[in-house]
Structure formats: C-alpha cells, structure tokens
Design a protein around this motif. Structure first.
Motif: not given
Ligand code: SF4
Ligand code: SF4
Lengths: 192, 392, 100
Positions: B11-13, B28-29, B37-41, B45-47
C-alpha cells in the motif's frame, strides 16, 4: 464483537504457505469479503516450519492480533504432524485439512480429533503429476474452498486464476496446470 | 476509486507510485525492504518518472535525499529500525534545512538483542529531530497518510515520517480502497520548491556555518514553523476526506463521549482496541479509546481536551524511555496534563516490545484494571510491563 | 535579497532554514585585517611549484596561467603557512611584521 472466519496454514519454508494465504485472501475479497492474510515471520529458512493466517469477515476488520482459535487449519506437509500440534486452538466444529496419502479417518484417529472434521487430499501427488513439482500450496486451495464453503467455487477459481496469470505472465501451461490441480483437489478431497 | 488487496508495504509503495516523486534514494532493511523493492519495480517498468538512487547505507540514502530536495525535487525514501537510527544525523539536517522529504517507515525494535519485529522505539527515538510523525493503524491508513503527509510536508517545509507496525501491518494483506493516479496528482499538486540548488541564475548558500550569534534564532524559527504543522495538517486532512471519504484527525476519539475510562494508544493496537471497546459496550461498560496518530508535533490542546474528560486513562506505550518512568507517550502525556483543569488518573502499560503479540485479552485486562483504578480512586501500580514473563 | 542590516536580525526576520539568498558571500568577508604578519613574495626566487596556492587556507595566492603571481592582501590573514610550505631551496616567501 464481530464474527470472523479464521484460517491457519502450516507449511515448511519454501512450500508457499504465505502465498496460499494471500491467494485465498484475494479470492475471498473478490467475493465481497473483508480480508486479512498474514504470515508469521521469523528467520526464513527453507524447510523450517512456518505459519500463515487468514481472517475473513463481512464487515471491515479492525483487529490485528494473531489467530488463536482458527476455524480451519490447513497442513501443507504431513511430516509436520509429527513435530507440531496442528490442532492447537482449533475451534469446535472446525476443520483440519491435511495434504497426505493417508485416509481422513486415520488422521482423525492419530491426532485424536473429536471436535472437528478432518479432510485429506494427496496434494503432493496431484502437484507432481500435473505440475511436475512438489508445490502443494495452490492445490490445497481446491480442498480448502470445498471443505469450508465460505467462498463460492466459480468466483474463487476465477480469482485464483487471475492472480496466477499476473504471477506467471504468459506461462500458460503453469497457469492451466494449477487450475487443473486445484479442480482435482476439489474433487478428490475426502472427509471424516 | 477501486478496491484492492494489499499489504501495508504494498500500500505504501503504491502510494509512492501515485505520488511519482522526482527522486527516491533508499537502502533496504527488513521489514521495509519490500517498499523500495516494489517501488524499484515501478521504476524499472517505467510506471514512474522517478530517479531511483541505490546507495550503500541509510545514512547515504537520506543524505542523497537531502541533496535532491535542495535541488528542488519531490523526494521520498523508506526505512525501519536500525536504518532510521543510522539516518539520525541526517534527520536533523533535513529538518533544519526545511526539506519536505517523506519517509515511508515500518516501526521495528532497535537492537540489541537483534529482532526484526514491531515496536515504536525507532521513531520514538527520533522525536526531537523536527519531523512530523504519523502512526498508522492499518494498510488503508498507511496509503492515505503518505499522500496527506506529502502535501503537509511541502506546504510547511517540514519533513514527515509515516509509519506502520512491522509485520502486523507491513506484511498483512488487507482490503483497501485506492484513488486513481490523477486524483492523487491533483490532490498533491505540482511541487513548487522555495529554491533549487540547480538554479544557476539565482545561486544561493545552503547549510552554512551558524554559530552562537544566529544558530538560536534559526532554531527558534524552526520551532515556530513546526508549531504551524498541526493547523496545516487539519486543513489537508479535511481536503483529503472530501476527496476520499476517509478522515484522519491528528488525535482520534472512539466512543469517548460518555466514557469514564479510556485507553490512549497508537498503531494497530488502537484498531484492535476499538473492537474491544465495542465488546465492552455490549456488556454495558462505558469505555472509550483515544488514538494517538500524530505524535510530532504534539497535538497538545487536543490531548488535554480529549483525556481531561475521563476519570482514569491507561496509556499503552510500545516503547520505553529508559528513564525508569515508563514509555514516551506516558511521559509526554503526563506533561501535557500537568496544568489541565480536569485531569484523569494516568497509568502506563508498556507492551509488545520486539513484536510480542498483543491479544484482545491483554487489552481487556487493561480496561479491567483501569476500571479498578476508578473504583479505588487511586493508582496502585503506575507502570506495568504487559505481557512479559516474570511480571504480574 | 541581500542581507544587509545594521543590527542583528531576530528570529522572525530570518529566511527559513539558514538559507542565504545569494552565493559566494565569503567574498565580502575580508580577512586581510586579521594579519599581524605579512608574507612578502620574491618573484625572482619563486620556482612556481604552487605549494603555497594549494595550502593557503584563504585562497589568497593569485595564479595566472599556472604561475604564481602574488598575494591578495584583502584576504591573506598572515597565517604563514605559505612561507613554511615554500621549498627551502626557493624560500620565496618571507614573513614580516605588519606593525610599522
Ligand atoms: S600567510 Fe596564510 S593566508 Fe596569507 S597567503 Fe600565506 S597561507 Fe595564505
Ligand atoms: S611555494 Fe614558494 S616557490 Fe612554490 S609557488 Fe609558492 S612562492 Fe613560489
């Protein structure tokens, strides 16, 4: 206080207990339920006993406590029965669902379950035959949906398929294989 | 508006994705790793249009954020526990330079002993750094709060930490409603920084040496600006309620109107306690709950007004001050109530350290005991360590 | 805005965050009047190694085209580091008393 339907998943690190809880939770949400799905985290090591949980309700869920008295316990690996008291806290008239080659009655007797029903399915066999891999977690969802009756079968299956499509982007044989395995578990689950 | 199932971290990402910051620098921690990690995806993905800076420590992460924010960017990061502790030095630098950086944080205990689970020691240890602090009770609130906090931070030039409880919320999937990307963009608006270090036409000096002759004046001004955060927060929270239908007051009261006693607590435990309150009311016991959501700046008058009406209040602290005087929420609440015209008997329960489960029965026990305090008209035990072996 | 004022500013008058609304303000801060000893440079002896330029804490050594050209007494505070660092075989900088 509100009524909840609570599930505890037992597995070993790597068997996908958490994924099963998430898939079940999302499938339940698609049918309009409020849901929680959460793992019990510790050091994450392949093979170590792990637990994951679900909490379902018709209204918003506010409690954020561990599940102590589950309605259903799902065991992804029968070898856990030797070392872990899987029926701990299981509600009266609840259900224990085990991935095993044994008969439901045998498990029921072995674990001395008197207050709940016991269901078995050989999810490992189904997974190895169809998916060519020992991944019993998604397979068990079929048994789970059938035994609990909290979710409507068609919409639950559709939701699970949708999530698998996201996870395995385009790898049709895995997606279709999982769906077939889930259906087989639904058909083959045996109750005592 | 759509309904989705997400963990607190997801939800935060997702909120970060919709905010689409200019720069995210992070390390990361556990249990906050997933957020970046999700945000880097999303970045891969160019989103999002974000410049993602992978650094070698949290100290560097926040330092890079400071640089990016000085350059005029909209900047976010994420961390937990030891990571926030390692950022500690830079927290003050960000706040002192008035850089509205927002941290998506997961509350986790501090070592030693080593532990990865929830308590509030990390953010409570950063109370004096000059950052706004919002403690969230669930995934929905974590999502909403990041969006609200970003807007408040940028309007007040005060950085913000938005936190969830480790694993209990960060890794628990829940059902939540999210806004459309455009709605979030319209709500936060375009960021217009006061300055940019990259503006070569108008060069400026940032972070100069500031000694006995001016340091105090600069700090006094910072404290004054900090005191305006609550007013801005109230306005922005109201705007957000109009957009989303979800209103989050700085201090939340639950079924307090006719209550004699209340628990005063934060995070996911407050959510659970609401359920307990409902149960008690079914038994005819008039008990309430006050939830601390914003702990920096302190909503002093709100706390005074809310707690002043009870006969007794039990504070539940998920960290300790090592002052031999209970937890930080208790200590500060006692301070706030000192000159209140009407004040309750106040006790403290330190609970849940290192992720120790807090069950409904634990919360019921606190309500039982605080009810007893009212009956007796006095406190037998000022500070209780709840749920620890070896304590009664 | 340049911060010119005839008395110390109070906290309500300051720009937020210790921001100085211009750059290179140290140019206005002439440290030349701190000097009690004055470095005297001998162009004849200088071998242009630029050690003095590199070590001068107030950037008071002036250089053009890679050659030392002199000392900017507006900023030279007379610390003597240049005289110490100047190689003995050159000894191109001498420290003398400012006081006449
Ligand atoms: S005396 Fe000190 S300040 Fe002056 S030129 Fe030499 S090194 Fe620089
Ligand atoms: S250190 Fe001495 S020799 Fe070297 S450039 Fe300076 S004055 Fe000349």
């Amino acid at each position: 206080m509100q009524q909840y339907f609570e599930v505890r998943w037992h597995g070993r690190g790597g068997q996908g207990a958490k994924t099963a809880a998430l898939l079940f939770g999302e499938a339940a949400m698609e049918t309009g339920k409020y849901i929680q799905a959460f793992p019990e985290y510790g050091p994450e090591r392949t093979g170590a006993p792990v637990k994951a949980y679900n909490r379902l309700s018709d209204g918003p869920i506010r409690i954020h406590t561990q599940v102590i008295n589950p309605d259903v316990v799902v065991v992804l690996d029968a070898s856990l029965l030797e070392s872990i008291n899987v029926t701990e806290g299981l509600k009266d008239n609840g259900a224990l669902i085990v991935n095993t080659q044994e008969k439901a009655a045998a498990i029921k007797e072995k674990l001395r379950v008197t207050n709940a029903k016991v269901a078995v399915v050989d999810a490992t066999k189904i997974a190895v035959e169809i998916l060519k891999k020992n991944v019993p977690n998604t397979v068990m969802l079929g048994a789970m949906v059938k035994i609990t009756g909290v979710l409507e079968w068609d919409s639950a299956l559709a939701s699970i398929k949708e999530k698998l499509e996201v996870k395995f982007r385009g790898r049709t044989e895995i997606i279709e294989g999982n769906v077939e395995a889930i259906k087989r578990a639904y058909d083959e689950v045996e109750v005592a | 508006m759509k309904t989705i199932a997400k963990t607190g971290n997801e939800a935060m990402a997702y909120a970060m994705k919709q905010i689409n910051p200019d720069v995210v620098a992070a390390y990361p921690i556990t249990p906050a790793t997933e957020i970046v990690q999700i945000f880097s995806n999303y970045v891969a993905d160019g989103e999002v249009d974000t410049e993602f800076v992978a650094v070698e420590s949290e100290h560097s992460a926040l330092s890079a954020c400071v640089g990016a924010s000085l350059a005029g960017g909209r900047v976010m990061t994420s961390t937990a526990s030891q990571g926030l502790a390692l950022m500690h030095e830079i927290l003050y630098i960000a706040a002192g330079n008035r850089l509205p950086i927002v941290i998506a944080l997961v509350n986790r205990s501090l070592s030693a002993p080593i532990n990865i689970h929830c308590d509030h020691s990390d953010t409570m240890g950063s109370r004096e750094a000059g950052w706004m602090q919002l403690y969230c009770a669930n995934s929905q609130e974590a999502y909403d709060s990041l969006i609200i906090a970003l807007k408040v931070a940028e309007q007040t030039a005060v950085p913000a930490i938005v936190s969830t409880d480790a694993f209990i919320i960060s890794h628990a999937m829940e059902r939540l409603e999210v806004l459309e990307d455009e709605e979030v963009q319209r709500f936060i608006g375009e960021y217009k920084p006061r300055f940019s270090a990259l503006d070569l036409e108008n060069p400026k000096t940032f972070g100069p040496l500031d000694l006995q002759d001016y340091f105090f004046e600069h700090k006094r001004a910072q404290i004054d600006d900090f005191s305006k955060v609550l007013g801005t927060y109230n306005k922005v929270a109201q705007e957000y309620a109009e957009l989303s239908g979800r209103y989050y007051p700085a201090l939340e009261e639950y079924k307090t109107d006719d209550a004699d006693v209340a628990i005063f607590t934060a995070g996911s435990t407050a959510d659970t306690a609401k359920e307990v309150v409902d149960g008690l009311r079914e038994q005819g016991r008039k008990m309430g709950l006050v939830r601390m959501r914003m702990w920096r700046p302190l909503p002093v008058e709100e706390i005074k007004a809310a707690l002043g009406k009870f006969k007794a209040v039990a504070v539940m602290d998920r960290s300790d001050t090592m002052a031999d005087f209970g937890g930080p929420v208790f200590l500060e609440t006692r301070g706030i109530l000192y000159d209140a015209k009407k004040k309750p008997l106040l006790t403290d329960y330190v609970y849940g350290l290192g992720g120790r489960n807090i069950d409904i029965s634990d919360i019921l026990r606190v309500y039982d005991e605080i009810e007893q305090v009212v009956k007796q008209g006095k406190i037998d035990k000022l500070i209780t360590y709840l749920g620890v072996r070896g304590e009664e | 805005m340049s911060m010119k004022f005839d008395r110390p500013m109070n906290w309500k008058e300051l720009p937020a965050g210790c921001l100085i609304d211009e750059a290179a303000t140290s140019l206005r801060f002439k440290t030349g009047d701190w000097r009690s000893m004055r470095p005297i440079w001998d162009a004849e002896k200088c071998i242009h190694c630029l050690f003095c330029w590199i070590t001068c804490p107030d950037t008071a050594i002036t250089v053009q085209d890679g050659k030392m050209t002199g000392i900017d007494y507006d900023y030279c505070k007379g610390c003597g580091i240049c005289a110490v660092i100047c190689p003995p075989k050159a000894s191109a900088i001498d420290m003398v008393r400012e006081e006449k």
